[in-house]
Design a protein around this motif. Structure first.
Motif, short mmCIF file in Angstrom:
data_model
loop_
_atom_site.label_atom_id
_atom_site.label_comp_id
_atom_site.label_asym_id
_atom_site.label_seq_id
_atom_site.Cartn_x
_atom_site.Cartn_y
_atom_site.Cartn_z
N ARG A 200 -5.21 7.51 49.01
CA ARG A 200 -4.28 6.38 48.92
C ARG A 200 -5.01 5.14 48.43
O ARG A 200 -4.51 4.40 47.57
CB ARG A 200 -3.66 6.10 50.29
N LEU B 66 -3.86 7.02 44.23
CA LEU B 66 -3.17 8.26 43.88
C LEU B 66 -1.77 8.28 44.49
O LEU B 66 -1.59 7.88 45.64
CB LEU B 66 -3.95 9.49 44.38
N ARG C 211 -7.86 -3.02 56.43
CA ARG C 211 -6.99 -1.94 55.95
C ARG C 211 -5.61 -2.46 55.54
O ARG C 211 -4.85 -1.76 54.87
CB ARG C 211 -6.86 -0.84 57.01
N ASN D 190 -5.24 -3.30 51.37
CA ASN D 190 -4.76 -2.37 50.33
C ASN D 190 -3.62 -1.51 50.89
O ASN D 190 -3.36 -0.42 50.41
CB ASN D 190 -5.89 -1.50 49.78
N ARG D 191 -3.00 -2.04 51.95
CA ARG D 191 -1.80 -1.41 52.51
C ARG D 191 -2.06 0.00 53.05
O ARG D 191 -1.17 0.84 53.02
CB ARG D 191 -0.69 -1.35 51.46
N LEU D 192 -3.28 0.26 53.53
CA LEU D 192 -3.45 1.50 54.28
C LEU D 192 -2.70 1.36 55.60
O LEU D 192 -2.28 2.33 56.20
CB LEU D 192 -4.94 1.78 54.55
N GLU D 193 -2.56 0.12 56.05
CA GLU D 193 -1.72 -0.20 57.21
C GLU D 193 -0.73 -1.29 56.80
O GLU D 193 -1.01 -2.09 55.92
CB GLU D 193 -2.56 -0.73 58.37
N GLU E 86 0.74 0.10 44.42
CA GLU E 86 -0.07 0.84 43.45
C GLU E 86 -0.92 -0.10 42.61
O GLU E 86 -2.09 0.20 42.32
CB GLU E 86 0.82 1.71 42.56
N ARG F 44 -3.80 -1.27 44.76
CA ARG F 44 -4.81 -0.24 45.03
C ARG F 44 -5.68 0.03 43.82
O ARG F 44 -6.84 0.46 43.95
CB ARG F 44 -4.12 1.04 45.51
N MET G 299 -12.34 0.69 48.01
CA MET G 299 -12.61 0.74 49.44
C MET G 299 -13.67 1.78 49.75
O MET G 299 -13.66 2.88 49.19
CB MET G 299 -11.34 1.04 50.22
N PHE H 74 -15.47 3.74 53.08
CA PHE H 74 -15.14 4.04 54.47
C PHE H 74 -16.39 4.37 55.29
O PHE H 74 -17.41 4.79 54.75
CB PHE H 74 -14.20 5.24 54.54
N ASN I 5 -15.46 9.89 53.26
CA ASN I 5 -14.21 10.46 52.74
C ASN I 5 -14.30 10.88 51.28
O ASN I 5 -13.35 10.71 50.52
CB ASN I 5 -13.03 9.49 52.92
N LEU I 6 -15.44 11.44 50.91
CA LEU I 6 -15.51 12.03 49.57
C LEU I 6 -14.66 13.29 49.56
O LEU I 6 -14.44 13.89 50.61
CB LEU I 6 -16.97 12.38 49.23
N ALA J 11 -9.63 9.48 40.03
CA ALA J 11 -8.68 8.36 40.10
C ALA J 11 -8.56 7.60 38.78
O ALA J 11 -7.44 7.30 38.35
CB ALA J 11 -9.05 7.43 41.25
N ARG K 124 -17.67 5.82 43.31
CA ARG K 124 -16.30 6.28 43.10
C ARG K 124 -15.33 5.10 43.08
O ARG K 124 -14.43 5.03 42.24
CB ARG K 124 -15.90 7.27 44.20
N ALA K 125 -15.53 4.18 44.03
CA ALA K 125 -14.66 3.00 44.09
C ALA K 125 -14.88 2.12 42.86
O ALA K 125 -13.92 1.60 42.28
CB ALA K 125 -14.92 2.23 45.37
N MET L 214 -13.09 2.58 39.35
CA MET L 214 -11.76 2.02 39.11
C MET L 214 -11.87 0.57 38.62
O MET L 214 -10.85 -0.08 38.38
CB MET L 214 -10.91 2.07 40.38
#
Lengths: 230, 249
Positions: free
Chosen positions: A121, A125, B53, B56-59, B81, B84, B89, B91, B95-96, B109, B157-158, B161
């Motif tokens: 998220r 994605l 969190r 980026n609207r994870l919450e 979207e 994001r 982000m 963690f 969380n790979l 992504a 990875r972040a 983007m």
């Protein structure tokens, strides 16, 4: 045993095997599709989707496959729905295995770490992308050995459709045994053919499992999984 | 500082959030300037992770407004979207994606979300993997890497983007002690390049070295906001003093 006798035995059994394979492949692919769809409904937060999914799974798992086949083949015509034996067989097997696969897939999806959803998220994605690229590939690896199990069971359960007079390996054997009075020989041959089919499938799943293996995850019987180790 | 001449890139106004009856955030108001390095700290359960969190609207928040890069965060999926794609982000637990190689983790992504061509995505990924000094592991899977390496891949990875803002949620808390430095060094470099960073961390050395401001939270509120030097040397509130006493002990 001369060549003609041999042909008399093998021809019907070969034909039966072809139908058994047809039953297996049709039901297997359809059951996977049904299973995935029902699983996603079952996991949906909307009661409109998850209630019927739950109901379907419980009813199917709570009644015998044989009864389900009878119901479709003998019961539905009373409602004006007449379908041929093969289609009834595929339908019964699909609905039956679909329910079990739905629960299997659910266990796989729920085993994917919550952090994976979060990362997906956070990277932007979309829902379907997360499901297709992140969740399902991991869930599939987790449930793959159990999926192989179900595939083997399905090969053998196709024999049940013999009772709704679908011509397949078991039915071919039955007819041959009746005609030749050589039940022992015929059923040994039939058993051997099922065994070969299952062995081939089992080999396919073993190979595929190795191919799906990722170092550090889903490593199969690795050193870390040796339960006999002190 | 020049950065203060710009308009804030992140704005929170009276933001509150509940889990059921429990109020986890109580009227958070906070601005982050472009290029600013903000350190969030506070005891467990203070709401610092929840705050980051939200960005980026994870919450979701239930009260107040959050504006990130000029876009107000609400239920509009389009806005979420867009945010994001602009906000990276990192963690605590990396969380790979374990079923993808390091390179694929970095290209997925940009290709799916930003429509970058595969070749360009790979080139960009290698560029960032080199920046976090891990290009030699591009073909490996996350399961073959150490914790510190995993976290550096997560940063790459972040970055692939090409975000305007980077969020770090306790990025070194799950690492073995000897691996903390390699991750912090990477973050320091990133800070020097001018990235806007919001970091939940208790690494005081890092906070002092790159932090422009420390925000101390407790029980869902911002208790204190100050420069790292002032905060760590002479915290004003009793709660911050008690907290620092504990993590320094």
């Amino acid at each position: 045993m001369d060549l003609d006798t041999l042909r008399m035995y093998l021809e019907p059994l070969a034909e039966g095997t072809v139908w058994t394979l047809a039953l297996f492949f049709c039901s297997a692919f359809l059951a996977m599709a049904v299973g995935l769809l029902v699983c996603l409904c079952r996991l949906s937060r909307s009661p409109l989707l998850n209630r019927p999914a739950r109901f379907y799974i419980e009813v199917i798992r709570g009644t015998p496959l044989l009864l389900q086949l009878f119901y479709i083949y003998y019961g539905l015509p009373e409602l004006g729905v007449v379908i041929n034996g093969f289609v009834a067989g595929v339908l019964g097997l699909t609905l039956n295995f679909g329910a079990y696969l739905a629960e299997l897939f659910r266990s796989g999806i729920q085993s994917v770490d919550a952090g994976q959803y979060e990362a997906a998220r956070a990277l932007g994605l979309r829902k379907t992308q997360r499901l297709r690229r992140i969740v399902l590939p991991q869930a599939l690896r987790t449930v793959f050995p159990a999926l192989g199990n179900y595939a083997l069971v399905l090969v053998k359960e196709t024999s049940l459709v013999a009772v709704i007079s679908v011509y397949e390996l078991m039915r071919a054997g039955e007819m041959l045994a009746g005609a030749t009075f050589q039940a022992l020989t015929v059923y040994t041959l039939v058993g051997a053919i099922y065994f070969v089919l299952c062995s081939a499938l089992s080999y396919f799943f073993r190979r595929s499992e190795r191919r799906l293996t990722v170092p550090g995850y889903w490593s199969g019987a690795g050193e870390n999984h040796d339960i006999t180790k002190a | 500082m020049d950065a203060m001449n710009y308009r804030p890139i992140i704005t929170l106004r009276g933001v509150s959030k509940w889990y059921g009856d429990f109020k986890v955030l109580d009227g958070i108001t906070l601005d982050v300037m472009p290029g600013e390095k903000l350190i969030l700290c506070g005891p467990s359960g203070s709401g610092k992770s929840t705050t980051i969190r939200l960005l980026n609207r994870l919450e979701e928040h239930q009260q107040g407004t959050i504006v990130v890069d000029g876009i107000e965060l609400d239920d509009d999926m389009k806005n979420i979207e867009r945010i994001r794609a602009e906000v990276g982000m990192v963690f605590q637990h990396f969380n790979l994606f374990p079923h993808l190689t390091v390179l694929e983790n970095c290209t997925l992504a940009p290709m799916l979300v930003k429509g970058v061509a595969p070749q360009e995505a790979r080139a960009r990924a290698m560029q960032y993997l080199e920046r976090v000094r891990i290009p030699q592991h591009a073909a490996k899977y996350p399961g073959q890497l150490s914790g510190g390496q995993k976290q550096r891949v997560a940063i790459a990875r972040a970055l692939c983007m090409q975000p305007k803002i980077m969020l770090f949620d306790e990025p070194t808390s799950a690492l073995d002690p000897e691996m903390v430095k390699e991750v912090l060094d990477t973050m320091v470099e990133l800070a020097r390049e001018g990235m806007t960073m919001v970091c939940v961390t208790h690494e005081m050395g890092f906070a002092r070295e790159v932090g422009d401001r420390v925000v101390f939270m407790d029980q869902g509120t911002i208790v204190e906001s100050d420069t790292p030097d002032n905060f760590f040397r002479a915290p004003r509130s009793e709660r911050a003093q008690a907290f620092l006493g504990q993590i320094l002990a």
